[in-house]
Design a protein around this motif. Structure first.
Motif, PDB file in Angstrom:
ATOM      1  N   GLU A  61      71.948 130.015 157.700  1.00  0.00           N
ATOM      2  CA  GLU A  61      72.192 131.131 158.616  1.00  0.00           C
ATOM      3  C   GLU A  61      73.506 131.854 158.328  1.00  0.00           C
ATOM      4  OE1 GLU A  61      71.711 128.018 159.600  1.00  0.00           O
ATOM      5  OE2 GLU A  61      69.630 128.037 160.304  1.00  0.00           O
ATOM      6  N   LEU A  62      74.297 131.368 157.379  1.00  0.00           N
ATOM      7  CA  LEU A  62      75.576 132.007 157.084  1.00  0.00           C
ATOM      8  C   LEU A  62      75.368 133.445 156.619  1.00  0.00           C
ATOM      9  CD1 LEU A  62      77.591 129.200 155.223  1.00  0.00           C
ATOM     10  CD2 LEU A  62      78.070 130.171 157.479  1.00  0.00           C
ATOM     11  N   ARG A  63      76.220 134.356 157.119  1.00  0.00           N
ATOM     12  CA  ARG A  63      76.150 135.748 156.707  1.00  0.00           C
ATOM     13  C   ARG A  63      76.989 135.947 155.446  1.00  0.00           C
ATOM     14  NH1 ARG A  63      78.014 139.091 161.736  1.00  0.00           N
ATOM     15  NH2 ARG A  63      77.546 140.804 160.292  1.00  0.00           N
ATOM     16  N   PRO A  64      76.610 136.929 154.618  1.00  0.00           N
ATOM     17  CA  PRO A  64      77.375 137.177 153.381  1.00  0.00           C
ATOM     18  C   PRO A  64      78.852 137.442 153.623  1.00  0.00           C
ATOM     19  CG  PRO A  64      75.275 138.315 153.288  1.00  0.00           C
ATOM     20  CD  PRO A  64      75.388 137.745 154.664  1.00  0.00           C
ATOM     21  N   VAL A  65      79.185 138.156 154.704  1.00  0.00           N
ATOM     22  CA  VAL A  65      80.588 138.455 154.951  1.00  0.00           C
ATOM     23  C   VAL A  65      81.369 137.172 155.264  1.00  0.00           C
ATOM     24  CG1 VAL A  65      80.247 138.890 157.425  1.00  0.00           C
ATOM     25  CG2 VAL A  65      82.159 139.980 156.218  1.00  0.00           C
ATOM     26  N   THR A  66      80.717 136.190 155.895  1.00  0.00           N
ATOM     27  CA  THR A  66      81.363 134.906 156.162  1.00  0.00           C
ATOM     28  C   THR A  66      81.597 134.143 154.865  1.00  0.00           C
ATOM     29  OG1 THR A  66      80.246 134.828 158.308  1.00  0.00           O
ATOM     30  CG2 THR A  66      81.210 132.781 157.504  1.00  0.00           C
ATOM     31  N   ILE A  67      80.600 134.202 153.994  1.00  0.00           N
ATOM     32  CA  ILE A  67      80.743 133.517 152.700  1.00  0.00           C
ATOM     33  C   ILE A  67      81.861 134.146 151.880  1.00  0.00           C
ATOM     34  CG2 ILE A  67      79.554 133.006 150.530  1.00  0.00           C
ATOM     35  CD1 ILE A  67      76.937 132.920 152.116  1.00  0.00           C
ATOM     36  N   LEU A  68      81.937 135.478 151.887  1.00  0.00           N
ATOM     37  CA  LEU A  68      82.988 136.160 151.143  1.00  0.00           C
ATOM     38  C   LEU A  68      84.370 135.770 151.654  1.00  0.00           C
ATOM     39  CD1 LEU A  68      83.906 138.204 149.036  1.00  0.00           C
ATOM     40  CD2 LEU A  68      83.575 140.019 150.749  1.00  0.00           C
ATOM     41  N   GLY A  69      84.500 135.698 152.981  1.00  0.00           N
ATOM     42  CA  GLY A  69      85.790 135.296 153.543  1.00  0.00           C
ATOM     43  C   GLY A  69      86.187 133.898 153.114  1.00  0.00           C
ATOM     44  N   GLU A  70      85.221 132.969 153.057  1.00  0.00           N
ATOM     45  CA  GLU A  70      85.521 131.606 152.631  1.00  0.00           C
ATOM     46  C   GLU A  70      85.870 131.558 151.145  1.00  0.00           C
ATOM     47  OE1 GLU A  70      86.037 127.468 152.844  1.00  0.00           O
ATOM     48  OE2 GLU A  70      86.044 129.078 154.357  1.00  0.00           O
ATOM     49  N   LEU A  71      85.163 132.346 150.324  1.00  0.00           N
ATOM     50  CA  LEU A  71      85.475 132.402 148.895  1.00  0.00           C
ATOM     51  C   LEU A  71      86.875 132.951 148.664  1.00  0.00           C
ATOM     52  CD1 LEU A  71      82.078 133.701 147.411  1.00  0.00           C
ATOM     53  CD2 LEU A  71      83.042 131.396 147.222  1.00  0.00           C
ATOM     54  N   GLN A  72      87.243 133.994 149.441  1.00  0.00           N
ATOM     55  CA  GLN A  72      88.585 134.551 149.300  1.00  0.00           C
ATOM     56  C   GLN A  72      89.653 133.560 149.733  1.00  0.00           C
ATOM     57  OE1 GLN A  72      88.082 138.147 151.619  1.00  0.00           O
ATOM     58  NE2 GLN A  72      87.791 139.404 149.771  1.00  0.00           N
ATOM     59  N   ARG A  73      89.318 132.730 150.723  1.00  0.00           N
ATOM     60  CA  ARG A  73      90.294 131.729 151.142  1.00  0.00           C
ATOM     61  C   ARG A  73      90.504 130.673 150.058  1.00  0.00           C
ATOM     62  NH1 ARG A  73      90.701 126.817 153.307  1.00  0.00           N
ATOM     63  NH2 ARG A  73      88.449 126.454 153.141  1.00  0.00           N
ATOM     64  N   ARG A  74      89.378 130.299 149.400  1.00  0.00           N
ATOM     65  CA  ARG A  74      89.491 129.281 148.355  1.00  0.00           C
ATOM     66  C   ARG A  74      89.987 129.868 147.031  1.00  0.00           C
ATOM     67  NH1 ARG A  74      83.899 125.669 148.886  1.00  0.00           N
ATOM     68  NH2 ARG A  74      83.954 125.367 151.154  1.00  0.00           N
ATOM     69  N   HIS A  75      89.561 131.080 146.751  1.00  0.00           N
ATOM     70  CA  HIS A  75      89.898 131.706 145.451  1.00  0.00           C
ATOM     71  C   HIS A  75      90.423 133.115 145.738  1.00  0.00           C
ATOM     72  CE1 HIS A  75      87.670 128.415 143.553  1.00  0.00           C
ATOM     73  NE2 HIS A  75      86.674 128.690 144.404  1.00  0.00           N
ATOM     74  N   PRO A  76      91.701 133.313 145.858  1.00  0.00           N
ATOM     75  CA  PRO A  76      92.277 134.627 146.191  1.00  0.00           C
ATOM     76  C   PRO A  76      91.907 135.732 145.212  1.00  0.00           C
ATOM     77  CG  PRO A  76      93.909 132.880 146.426  1.00  0.00           C
ATOM     78  CD  PRO A  76      92.729 132.267 145.759  1.00  0.00           C
ATOM     79  N   SER A  77      91.395 135.373 144.049  1.00  0.00           N
ATOM     80  CA  SER A  77      91.047 136.410 143.065  1.00  0.00           C
ATOM     81  C   SER A  77      89.827 137.223 143.501  1.00  0.00           C
ATOM     82  CB  SER A  77      90.784 135.767 141.702  1.00  0.00           C
ATOM     83  OG  SER A  77      89.722 134.832 141.794  1.00  0.00           O
ATOM     84  N   PHE A  78      89.030 136.687 144.397  1.00  0.00           N
ATOM     85  CA  PHE A  78      87.874 137.446 144.897  1.00  0.00           C
ATOM     86  C   PHE A  78      88.377 138.576 145.789  1.00  0.00           C
ATOM     87  CE2 PHE A  78      85.423 133.680 143.736  1.00  0.00           C
ATOM     88  CZ  PHE A  78      84.265 134.249 143.233  1.00  0.00           C
ATOM     89  N   THR A  79      87.922 139.791 145.522  1.00  0.00           N
ATOM     90  CA  THR A  79      88.307 140.949 146.334  1.00  0.00           C
ATOM     91  C   THR A  79      87.103 141.422 147.141  1.00  0.00           C
ATOM     92  OG1 THR A  79      87.736 142.536 144.604  1.00  0.00           O
ATOM     93  CG2 THR A  79      89.990 141.614 144.573  1.00  0.00           C
TER      94      THR A  79
END
Length: 441
Positions: free
Chosen positions: A7-25
């Motif tokens: 049920e995770l939304r893409p915007v939630t996943i993006l926020g978690e990826l940015q937290r783990r990997h700051p290179s994601f914009t």
């Protein structure tokens, strides 16, 4: 993450990826959304399927209520808080709409549904509604069971099978749920064409709604002609579409019912009245004789909590005869503000109370109300009061009585000419001669 929690939304996943990997914009958001959507199509969980249904003619009718606060309709300057009762035939898509003032209730449902059936001249085999959770909300167990039994008895009276969709699943009632938006859009567009959302009275607004619905029903006329012969015959008469109560009229020339005080003519003081509660009115009966109809008042709710203040539904005509004998009672009357029939009278009272002693203000105001009652000139008198206040003048009771009083009657000139006495002698002699001739014959 999607395997663990689909049920995770893409915007939630993006926020978690940015937290783990700051290179994601944030520039990769659209790409991520497309890839998540593709993954869900290939590996995601199964989704709920909506099954479209075929509706035979005369098989199903559907009822629901919808809130129309966004229409911002007002009656005589006051915002109208209301809902619409919406009925639709599943096959022909013919609809019927009524303005409901008191929210969703069994009384509103019963009255609206019966009006529909008698307008159609028949009843469908099945009546479908939502779970009635809104109509029966806040009821304890015994009243809830009573309302449910009344609803089932209502459907049984017309030979309909009562069905309900599951609570919280609106698309199971989709034939009517989906048409709410179309109905409200049609009303909003008609209001824009009309150029005003203000109506003179509730009856005018109800006519407006009926006209809009009639125009929308024109397109399904042929389908209705097919469906109407398939409807079941109606019973000989309607069934109960109101609630009953018994009240006693007190010395206050009124009665209290459900935290609302209603005034009635004082000749009913001490009598027991049977009251029928409808959505927008109360019908009062003395025994089996109807005596009057009153607009229904309701206690306000704020934040789901009922107001502790008593609501007053007052008609000055019921008490003006007593108020003329005791005008000073107006000053501290508990329902004084509800006594004034129009805003002009309220403004006149404020001006009189500000300008002079309270006793004089009471006498003048009671005189104005009595004039409005005795001469049936409430609207014209209100206009005269507005004109005087606009000119920064106080109401002149004597001048207004002369203006709205009856025209002075001028007696006609009658000339009486008395005949001379000798005329009677001539009549007597003629009558005597005729009698002698008749006797001789």
């Amino acid at each position: 993450m999607l395997h663990a929690t689909p049920e995770l939304r893409p915007v939630t996943i993006l926020g978690e990826l940015q937290r783990r990997h700051p290179s994601f914009t944030s520039s990769v958001r659209r790409t991520l959304e497309r890839r998540v959507r593709a993954w869900q199509a290939l590996h995601g969980p199964e989704q709920e399927v909506i099954f479209r249904q075929e509706h035979p003619p005369g098989q199903q009718g559907l009822s629901d209520f919808t809130d129309v606060a966004e229409l911002s309709v007002s009656i005589a300057g006051q915002a109208l808080e209301h809902r619409l009762y919406h009925f639709r035939l599943a096959f022909s898509r013919w609809r019927h709409v009524e303005v409901v003032l008191g929210g969703e209730s069994f009384v509103a449902l019963a009255e609206g549904l019966q009006n529909v059936l008698w307008a159609l001249g028949g009843a469908p085999l099945e009546h479908r509604s939502d779970s009635l959770s809104a109509a029966f909300r806040n009821l304890e167990r015994d009243p809830l069971e009573d309302q449910t039994q009344r609803y089932e008895a209502l459907c049984a009276h017309y030979g309909m099978t009562p069905t309900r969709n599951n609570a919280g699943i609106a698309h199971e009632n989709g034939t009517i749920e989906a048409s709410h938006a179309h109905l409200k859009d049609a009303l909003a567009q008609a209001l824009l064409l009309r150029g005003s959302r203000e109506f003179v009275d509730l009856a005018a607004y109800r006519r407006f709604v009926a006209e809009v619905v009639a125009r929308s029903n024109a397109v399904c006329r042929n389908a209705l002609d097919i469906e109407r012969p398939k409807l079941a015959s109606l019973p000989p008469s309607r069934t109960t579409d109101h609630e009953d109560a018994v009240v006693i009229v007190t010395r206050n020339s009124g009665f209290l019912l459900r935290h609302v005080f209603y005034t009635v003519p004082s000749r009913l003081i001490g009598h027991r009245l049977r009251v029928r509660l409808y959505d927008d009115r109360l019908e009062c009966l003395l025994g089996s004789t109807p005596v009057l109809t009153l607009p229904r008042g309701r206690v306000s709710y704020r934040g789901g909590v009922k107001s502790a203040a008593t609501v007053h539904v007052v008609d000055y005509r019921h008490i003006i005869h007593s108020l003329k004998r005791k005008p000073g009672a107006l000053l501290n009357l508990v329902y004084r503000d509800q006594l004034f029939p129009r805003q002009a009278f309220r403004r006149a009272w404020d001006a009189l109370l500000t300008a002079g002693p309270p006793r004089l203000a009471c006498r003048t105001m009671v005189g104005l109300l009595a004039l409005a009652h005795d001469r049936s000139c409430e609207a014209d008198l209100a206009a005269a009061l507005d004109a005087a206040l606009l000119a920064r003048e106080l109401p002149d009771l004597a001048a207004l009585r002369e203006r709205f009083g009856p025209a002075a009657a001028v007696p006609p000139a009658v000339s009486v000419v008395l005949p001379p006495i000798v005329t009677y002698d001539a009549l007597l002699s003629v009558g005597l001669s005729a009698g002698l001739v008749e006797a001789a014959a």
